[in-house]
Design a protein around this motif. Structure first.
Motif, PDB file in Angstrom:
ATOM      1  N   LEU A 189      35.434  39.506  41.232  1.00  0.00           N
ATOM      2  CA  LEU A 189      35.264  40.006  39.870  1.00  0.00           C
ATOM      3  C   LEU A 189      34.416  39.020  39.060  1.00  0.00           C
ATOM      4  N   VAL A 190      33.385  39.526  38.418  1.00  0.00           N
ATOM      5  CA  VAL A 190      32.479  38.640  37.688  1.00  0.00           C
ATOM      6  C   VAL A 190      32.721  38.763  36.185  1.00  0.00           C
ATOM      7  N   HIS A 191      32.136  39.772  35.565  1.00  0.00           N
ATOM      8  CA  HIS A 191      32.240  39.888  34.111  1.00  0.00           C
ATOM      9  C   HIS A 191      33.549  40.497  33.648  1.00  0.00           C
ATOM     10  N   GLY A 192      34.236  41.207  34.499  1.00  0.00           N
ATOM     11  CA  GLY A 192      35.543  41.737  34.122  1.00  0.00           C
ATOM     12  C   GLY A 192      35.521  43.089  33.459  1.00  0.00           C
ATOM     13  N   TRP A 193      34.372  43.752  33.467  1.00  0.00           N
ATOM     14  CA  TRP A 193      34.315  45.073  32.855  1.00  0.00           C
ATOM     15  C   TRP A 193      35.247  46.032  33.593  1.00  0.00           C
ATOM     16  N   GLY A 194      36.106  46.682  32.837  1.00  0.00           N
ATOM     17  CA  GLY A 194      37.004  47.664  33.420  1.00  0.00           C
ATOM     18  C   GLY A 194      38.378  47.136  33.762  1.00  0.00           C
ATOM     19  N   VAL A 195      38.511  45.811  33.924  1.00  0.00           N
ATOM     20  CA  VAL A 195      39.816  45.277  34.304  1.00  0.00           C
ATOM     21  C   VAL A 195      40.841  45.466  33.191  1.00  0.00           C
TER      22      VAL A 195
END
Length: 363
Positions: free
Chosen positions: A292-298
């Motif tokens: 997971l990089v930017h965390g969009w959607g988490v």
């Protein structure tokens, strides 16, 4: 003659010599024997108490009679004596010249953690944030995504914080690798915040008091309505409330009512300022994917870790709010990104025109 012998025998009896002085000897050593018995009883008591204590430790670290370790690691630890396994740690600084933590035990047992990814460009804002949290006995850990640590040493509190460097990594990358549940298990709450939050109207102690009282396992401070960047209406501060768990909305395709059971209507906090209880973080850490990089959607999935009904265990605190500045200093220029079609991306790549790589990550 008989009377003289009787008199001698009586005198000898009174003097304790009739048995060769044995009675006198016993009387003299009676206090010593009493002390010896007391010592022996004390030793037996201490031994019994120690054995009981060890049994309690074994119970604590065992499950159905087996050591409390993962099956894959049991074989590697079976050589250790029972009760010696210590499978957690903390982020408390321990000076070389002190045998204990820099905090007293009473304060240490009620501490919380603030973890923030930082770049030198946001030094002034981070300084204001950290100073507020340090006053409330928070442990501070800074993730330096730009590699610049030297620029922070002139701040008075810098030596009290933990600094970790990894260039061009996001807070979710840092959190997955450095905030393992066994490392942060002593902290009541984990604040995993972005660096671009204004805290002029925020009190960490009052915030913790509210989420404890209301039983919020996952929460966030509300956003000032005048914030530069707001993505979800549920995060906007309600001026007349202390906190809220849901929002009511009927715009476009969004329909939020009392019947709504999930994001973005209820059971939702955004990724820029989440706060996790110890139990919620244990779950969330396992939820975070390793790549997971930017965390969009988490943030849409955090409700799985609410430790119960997400509509009750997740909430936004209105009385303690922050200002989201929306400054993107990692991986971008700070300008808002626009949608780019597949054809446009292909044309731009072929023409050598650069685009924001975060758009590619989102897609």
């Amino acid at each position: 003659m008989t009377s003289i012998k009787s008199l001698r025998w009586l005198m000898r009896k009174k003097s304790g010599l009739s048995d060769g002085g044995k009675s006198s000897f016993k009387m003299k050593h009676l206090p010593f024997l009493a002390v010896l018995c007391t010592i022996m009883l004390f030793i037996v008591y201490r031994t019994t108490k120690y054995q009981y204590h060890q049994e309690e430790i074994d119970k604590k670290w065992s499950f159905w009679g087996q050591p409390k370790v993962y099956p894959s690691t049991y074989g590697k630890l079976k050589g250790l004596p029972r009760g010696i396994i210590h499978d957690n740690s903390d982020l408390e600084l321990r000076p070389l010249w002190s045998r204990s933590s820099s905090r007293s035990k009473a304060v240490y047992s009620n501490s919380n953690l603030l973890a923030v990814p930082v770049g030198i460009k946001q030094k002034q804002n981070v300084d204001a944030m950290v100073q507020k949290f340090l006053q409330e006995n928070f442990t501070i850990i800074l993730f330096h995504y730009d590699g610049n640590v030297d620029g922070w040493w002139n701040l008075d509190w810098s030596s009290k914080a933990i600094h970790i460097i990894a260039r061009n990594q996001t807070k979710w990358w840092f959190a997955k690798r450095f905030l393992h549940p066994d490392i942060v298990s002593i902290y009541d709450y984990i604040f995993l915040w972005d660096e671009d939050l204004g805290v002029e109207h925020f009190s960490p102690s009052r915030y913790v008091e509210i989420i404890k009282r209301e039983g919020l396992e996952i929460s966030q401070p509300a956003l000032d309505p005048n914030s530069t960047e707001i993505h979800h209406r549920i995060t906007i501060r309600a001026r007349t409330k202390k906190f809220h768990r849901r929002v009511y909305e009927r715009r476009g395709s969004t329909r939020c009512s009392d019947l709504s059971e999930g994001p973005p209507c209820t059971g939702f906090v955004e990724g820029m300022a989440p706060v996790f209880s110890q139990s919620a973080w244990y779950c969330t850490w396992h939820l975070i994917q390793n790549d997971l990089v930017h965390g969009w959607g988490v943030d849409m999935k955090l409700g799985y870790c609410a430790q119960g009904d997400r509509t009750k265990k997740v909430g936004v605190v209105d009385s303690e709010y922050v200002f989201h500045k929306g400054i993107q200093t990692l991986g971008g220029s700070g300008h808002r990104m626009t949608k780019v079609s597949k054809l446009q991306r292909t044309t731009m790549k072929q023409g050598g025109v650069g685009i924001d790589v975060r758009t590619e990550v989102r897609l």
